[in-house]
Scaffold this motif. Structure first.
Motif, PDB file in Angstrom:
ATOM      1  N   LEU A   3     -14.504 -52.787 -31.684  1.00 19.19           N
ATOM      2  CA  LEU A   3     -14.708 -53.271 -30.321  1.00 19.19           C
ATOM      3  C   LEU A   3     -13.350 -53.474 -29.676  1.00 19.19           C
ATOM      4  O   LEU A   3     -12.527 -54.253 -30.160  1.00 19.19           O
ATOM      5  CB  LEU A   3     -15.487 -54.588 -30.315  1.00 19.19           C
ATOM      6  N   GLU A   4     -13.121 -52.746 -28.606  1.00 21.17           N
ATOM      7  CA  GLU A   4     -11.920 -52.918 -27.783  1.00 21.17           C
ATOM      8  C   GLU A   4     -12.263 -53.934 -26.704  1.00 21.17           C
ATOM      9  O   GLU A   4     -13.293 -53.817 -26.037  1.00 21.17           O
ATOM     10  CB  GLU A   4     -11.536 -51.582 -27.155  1.00 21.17           C
ATOM     11  N   ALA A   5     -11.407 -54.924 -26.510  1.00 23.63           N
ATOM     12  CA  ALA A   5     -11.619 -55.936 -25.473  1.00 23.63           C
ATOM     13  C   ALA A   5     -10.368 -56.025 -24.613  1.00 23.63           C
ATOM     14  O   ALA A   5      -9.255 -56.157 -25.142  1.00 23.63           O
ATOM     15  CB  ALA A   5     -11.922 -57.287 -26.108  1.00 23.63           C
ATOM     16  N   ALA A   6     -10.557 -55.949 -23.300  1.00 19.34           N
ATOM     17  CA  ALA A   6      -9.426 -56.040 -22.379  1.00 19.34           C
ATOM     18  C   ALA A   6      -9.792 -56.948 -21.218  1.00 19.34           C
ATOM     19  O   ALA A   6     -10.826 -56.747 -20.571  1.00 19.34           O
ATOM     20  CB  ALA A   6      -9.059 -54.653 -21.861  1.00 19.34           C
ATOM     21  N   PHE A   7      -8.958 -57.965 -20.981  1.00 18.30           N
ATOM     22  CA  PHE A   7      -9.098 -58.772 -19.780  1.00 18.30           C
ATOM     23  C   PHE A   7      -8.297 -58.088 -18.684  1.00 18.30           C
ATOM     24  O   PHE A   7      -7.114 -57.802 -18.859  1.00 18.30           O
ATOM     25  CB  PHE A   7      -8.582 -60.198 -20.001  1.00 18.30           C
ATOM     26  N   LEU A   8      -8.957 -57.814 -17.571  1.00 17.03           N
ATOM     27  CA  LEU A   8      -8.348 -57.108 -16.449  1.00 17.03           C
ATOM     28  C   LEU A   8      -8.251 -58.053 -15.261  1.00 17.03           C
ATOM     29  O   LEU A   8      -9.269 -58.587 -14.812  1.00 17.03           O
ATOM     30  CB  LEU A   8      -9.198 -55.892 -16.062  1.00 17.03           C
ATOM     31  N   GLN A   9      -7.059 -58.277 -14.749  1.00 20.13           N
ATOM     32  CA  GLN A   9      -6.886 -59.065 -13.539  1.00 20.13           C
ATOM     33  C   GLN A   9      -6.579 -58.093 -12.407  1.00 20.13           C
ATOM     34  O   GLN A   9      -5.532 -57.455 -12.392  1.00 20.13           O
ATOM     35  CB  GLN A   9      -5.764 -60.095 -13.683  1.00 20.13           C
ATOM     36  N   VAL A  10      -7.521 -57.989 -11.476  1.00 17.36           N
ATOM     37  CA  VAL A  10      -7.401 -57.052 -10.362  1.00 17.36           C
ATOM     38  C   VAL A  10      -6.742 -57.763  -9.189  1.00 17.36           C
ATOM     39  O   VAL A  10      -7.028 -58.930  -8.904  1.00 17.36           O
ATOM     40  CB  VAL A  10      -8.804 -56.502  -9.977  1.00 17.36           C
ATOM     41  N   LYS A  11      -5.854 -57.056  -8.513  1.00 17.07           N
ATOM     42  CA  LYS A  11      -5.147 -57.618  -7.372  1.00 17.07           C
ATOM     43  C   LYS A  11      -6.145 -58.111  -6.318  1.00 17.07           C
ATOM     44  O   LYS A  11      -7.171 -57.470  -6.074  1.00 17.07           O
ATOM     45  CB  LYS A  11      -4.212 -56.572  -6.759  1.00 17.07           C
ATOM     46  N   THR A  12      -5.818 -59.232  -5.703  1.00 17.35           N
ATOM     47  CA  THR A  12      -6.679 -59.862  -4.703  1.00 17.35           C
ATOM     48  C   THR A  12      -7.035 -58.885  -3.586  1.00 17.35           C
ATOM     49  O   THR A  12      -6.166 -58.191  -3.059  1.00 17.35           O
ATOM     50  CB  THR A  12      -5.980 -61.103  -4.109  1.00 17.35           C
ATOM     51  N   GLY A  13      -8.316 -58.852  -3.265  1.00 20.35           N
ATOM     52  CA  GLY A  13      -8.803 -58.006  -2.191  1.00 20.35           C
ATOM     53  C   GLY A  13      -9.099 -56.571  -2.582  1.00 20.35           C
ATOM     54  O   GLY A  13      -9.569 -55.779  -1.764  1.00 20.35           O
ATOM     55  N   MET A  14      -8.847 -56.223  -3.832  1.00 21.61           N
ATOM     56  CA  MET A  14      -9.042 -54.842  -4.286  1.00 21.61           C
ATOM     57  C   MET A  14     -10.237 -54.706  -5.218  1.00 21.61           C
ATOM     58  O   MET A  14     -10.449 -53.656  -5.813  1.00 21.61           O
ATOM     59  CB  MET A  14      -7.772 -54.323  -4.962  1.00 21.61           C
ATOM     60  N   GLU A  15     -11.030 -55.757  -5.344  1.00 19.43           N
ATOM     61  CA  GLU A  15     -12.115 -55.766  -6.325  1.00 19.43           C
ATOM     62  C   GLU A  15     -13.147 -54.661  -6.088  1.00 19.43           C
ATOM     63  O   GLU A  15     -13.542 -53.964  -7.033  1.00 19.43           O
ATOM     64  CB  GLU A  15     -12.808 -57.134  -6.341  1.00 19.43           C
ATOM     65  N   LEU A  16     -13.611 -54.496  -4.863  1.00 13.98           N
ATOM     66  CA  LEU A  16     -14.636 -53.477  -4.589  1.00 13.98           C
ATOM     67  C   LEU A  16     -14.099 -52.062  -4.822  1.00 13.98           C
ATOM     68  O   LEU A  16     -14.795 -51.212  -5.382  1.00 13.98           O
ATOM     69  CB  LEU A  16     -15.181 -53.627  -3.173  1.00 13.98           C
ATOM     70  N   GLU A  17     -12.868 -51.826  -4.410  1.00 17.01           N
ATOM     71  CA  GLU A  17     -12.251 -50.518  -4.636  1.00 17.01           C
ATOM     72  C   GLU A  17     -12.079 -50.265  -6.135  1.00 17.01           C
ATOM     73  O   GLU A  17     -12.309 -49.155  -6.626  1.00 17.01           O
ATOM     74  CB  GLU A  17     -10.894 -50.459  -3.925  1.00 17.01           C
ATOM     75  N   PHE A  18     -11.692 -51.306  -6.873  1.00 13.06           N
ATOM     76  CA  PHE A  18     -11.565 -51.188  -8.327  1.00 13.06           C
ATOM     77  C   PHE A  18     -12.901 -50.821  -8.961  1.00 13.06           C
ATOM     78  O   PHE A  18     -12.979 -49.919  -9.798  1.00 13.06           O
ATOM     79  CB  PHE A  18     -11.033 -52.495  -8.933  1.00 13.06           C
TER      80      PHE A  18
END
Length: 101
Positions: A3-18
């Motif tokens: 199991l690969e686990a990665a916490f991803l912090q997406v830049k503010t305001g880019m969540e939908l595009e991500f």
């Protein structure tokens, strides 16, 4: 299974595009040798935080087969510009509870 686990912090305001880019990138990882499944979870407490879980048959399917492939370059181009800071990725193996009891 690994199991690969990665916490991803997406830049503010880019969540939908991500999330849209991740949908596209999902076809890339799903086509790789040794891939079993993956899921993306969105944190309820921290804005822009996600947890990516990927199941692989073997560790090398991720660390060598995927990460050293041309497909990884496409994955990277679709997703890596969203992260701040860059994610920490760790691998886990299941412990059989029958062996412990």
């Amino acid at each position: 299974m690994i199991l690969e686990a990665a916490f991803l912090q997406v830049k503010t305001g880019m969540e939908l595009e991500f999330e849209e880019s991740f949908r596209k990138a999902s076809t890339i990882i799903a086509s790789m040798k040794g891939y079993i499944s993956h899921e993306l979870q969105k944190c309820m407490e921290v804005e822009g935080k996600y947890l990516l879980l990927v199941q692989w048959e073997r560790l090398e399917d991720h660390t060598v087969g995927f990460r050293q492939s041309p497909e990884y370059l496409r994955w990277k181009a679709l997703l890596h510009h969203f992260y701040e800071p860059f994610p920490t990725v760790e691998h886990f193996e299941r412990i059989s509870l029958n062996e412990i009891l």
